[in-house]
Scaffold this motif. Structure first.
Motif, PDB file in Angstrom:
ATOM      1  N   GLY A   1      29.850 -14.517   4.224  1.00 20.02           N
ATOM      2  CA  GLY A   1      27.991 -14.312   4.794  1.00 20.02           C
ATOM      3  C   GLY A   1      27.908 -15.595   5.164  1.00 20.02           C
ATOM      4  O   GLY A   1      28.461 -16.256   5.840  1.00 20.02           O
ATOM      5  N   LYS A   2      26.777 -15.541   4.849  1.00 17.69           N
ATOM      6  CA  LYS A   2      25.903 -16.394   5.674  1.00 17.69           C
ATOM      7  C   LYS A   2      26.086 -17.395   4.536  1.00 17.69           C
ATOM      8  O   LYS A   2      26.830 -17.062   3.237  1.00 17.69           O
ATOM      9  CB  LYS A   2      24.282 -16.434   5.397  1.00 17.69           C
TER      10      LYS A   2
ATOM     11  N   CYS B   1      26.411 -19.893  10.327  1.00 16.57           N
ATOM     12  CA  CYS B   1      27.119 -18.666   9.696  1.00 16.57           C
ATOM     13  C   CYS B   1      27.513 -17.265  10.122  1.00 16.57           C
ATOM     14  O   CYS B   1      27.031 -16.005   9.876  1.00 16.57           O
ATOM     15  CB  CYS B   1      25.612 -17.733   9.234  1.00 16.57           C
ATOM     16  N   ASP B   2      28.488 -17.373  11.256  1.00 16.84           N
ATOM     17  CA  ASP B   2      28.429 -16.477  11.870  1.00 16.84           C
ATOM     18  C   ASP B   2      30.404 -15.622  11.237  1.00 16.84           C
ATOM     19  O   ASP B   2      31.130 -15.400  12.132  1.00 16.84           O
ATOM     20  CB  ASP B   2      28.268 -16.368  13.458  1.00 16.84           C
TER      21      ASP B   2
ATOM     22  N   LEU C   1      31.883 -12.818   8.684  1.00 11.07           N
ATOM     23  CA  LEU C   1      30.762 -11.448   8.799  1.00 11.07           C
ATOM     24  C   LEU C   1      31.662 -10.385   8.300  1.00 11.07           C
ATOM     25  O   LEU C   1      33.074 -10.127   8.846  1.00 11.07           O
ATOM     26  CB  LEU C   1      30.155 -10.886   9.815  1.00 11.07           C
TER      27      LEU C   1
ATOM     28  N   GLY D   1      29.663 -11.054   1.653  1.00 11.70           N
ATOM     29  CA  GLY D   1      28.932 -11.605   2.288  1.00 11.70           C
ATOM     30  C   GLY D   1      27.472 -11.595   1.899  1.00 11.70           C
ATOM     31  O   GLY D   1      26.873 -10.813   1.845  1.00 11.70           O
TER      32      GLY D   1
ATOM     33  N   LEU E   1      24.151 -10.681   3.418  1.00 12.08           N
ATOM     34  CA  LEU E   1      24.050  -9.479   4.543  1.00 12.08           C
ATOM     35  C   LEU E   1      24.742  -7.807   3.811  1.00 12.08           C
ATOM     36  O   LEU E   1      25.186  -7.805   4.318  1.00 12.08           O
ATOM     37  CB  LEU E   1      25.543  -9.802   5.494  1.00 12.08           C
TER      38      LEU E   1
ATOM     39  N   GLU F   1      25.218  -5.297   5.841  1.00 15.60           N
ATOM     40  CA  GLU F   1      26.663  -4.995   6.243  1.00 15.60           C
ATOM     41  C   GLU F   1      27.781  -4.633   6.076  1.00 15.60           C
ATOM     42  O   GLU F   1      28.844  -4.456   6.146  1.00 15.60           O
ATOM     43  CB  GLU F   1      26.605  -5.958   7.286  1.00 15.60           C
TER      44      GLU F   1
END
Length: 268
Positions: A147-148, A155-156, A159, A182, A185, A188
């Motif tokens: 995650g971030k 921060c990608d 994911l 994550g 996130l 998600e």
């Protein structure tokens, strides 16, 4: 209950003050205020464990340069003790990762930590597949920051869909996706990862993920695939345990998360 903290960090004594300062500065650049609850040394962690009733802590190291990998892993081999389980590390740009993984296995190191933001790699990059194949065949646990991150990153790199793809491509690799799959996130994560046959740890969710959402995600993913983690020194170990104890999870689920799942995963 013998509580196992699956996600802690320590630094060599002479490096700890600077490491703490740098990480706090990185977070400040993104408007996040971080605080350390120990001095980030092994001695400080053990004092926290004694104070908060933690039986065992897993320490996670990160090599920000390939040259740092071997010294970190040699230090992990030397720091193993009954209440401390050090995980080693790898770097995506390192050479001869096979020999390093063999070294870890030979010295009874149970796993490695990689941080796709600090090490700047995409978790599902096919260039890393030979490394994942070797990790999988060795039986080592792979903990990934997911995650971030509270720092100056894109921060990608890790994911939820990429983590799911990694598991699909390496179903026997023992994956722990940190921060409940994550960081920041979690909607998600619930859509993309809940129920997938990997582990989440609970690090860095205290005061960020509402308790009712935490319980729902645990149940949807399966409480048997959640391990407790505090992210010490950035969180107080005792407060993180108490937060989980105050949720509506059953006593059996709490025991699985705080102890038994880690016992099984670590083969203790």
């Amino acid at each position: 209950m013998n509580i196992i903290d699956f996600h802690t960090h320590v630094f060599p004594g002479e490096l700890a003050p600077r490491a703490v300062d740098v990480l706090i500065e990185n977070a400040a650049h993104t408007g996040i205020t971080m605080k350390n609850y120990t001095d980030a040394t092994l001695d400080g962690l053990e004092k926290s464990m004694q104070k908060n009733g933690i039986a065992v802590s897993v320490t996670l190291a990160i090599a920000t340069k390939p040259a740092h990998v071997s010294p970190i892993n040699m230090g992990c081999a030397q720091n193993q003790r009954k209440n401390i389980i050090p995980f080693g590390t790898l770097h995506p740009q390192m050479e001869n990762f096979e020999a390093e993984i063999d070294y870890l296995a030979d010295h009874k190191i149970k796993g490695i930590k990689m941080h796709p933001e600090y090490q700047y790699f995409y978790i599902d990059d096919r260039k890393l597949y030979p490394m994942y194949e070797k990790l999988s065949s060795s039986g080592l646990i792979a903990v990934f920051h997911a995650g971030k991150d509270p720092g100056p990153f894109t921060c990608d790199h890790a994911l939820p869909p990429a983590i799911r793809k990694l598991h699909n491509d390496f179903p026997k690799l023992k994956i722990v996706a940190a921060h409940m799959g994550g960081w920041m996130l979690w909607d998600e994560v619930e859509r993309e990862l809940a129920g997938v046959d990997i582990f989440f740890d609970t690090s860095a969710v205290y005061k960020l993920l509402p308790p009712q959402d935490f319980v729902r995600l645990c149940k949807k993913h399966g409480c048997e695939k959640i391990v407790f983690g505090s992210d010490s020194p950035w969180y107080d170990q005792g407060e993180c345990v108490e937060w989980i104890m105050q949720t509506s999870l059953s006593d059996n689920d709490k025991e699985m998360i705080l102890e038994m799942n880690a016992v099984r995963l670590l083969d203790l």
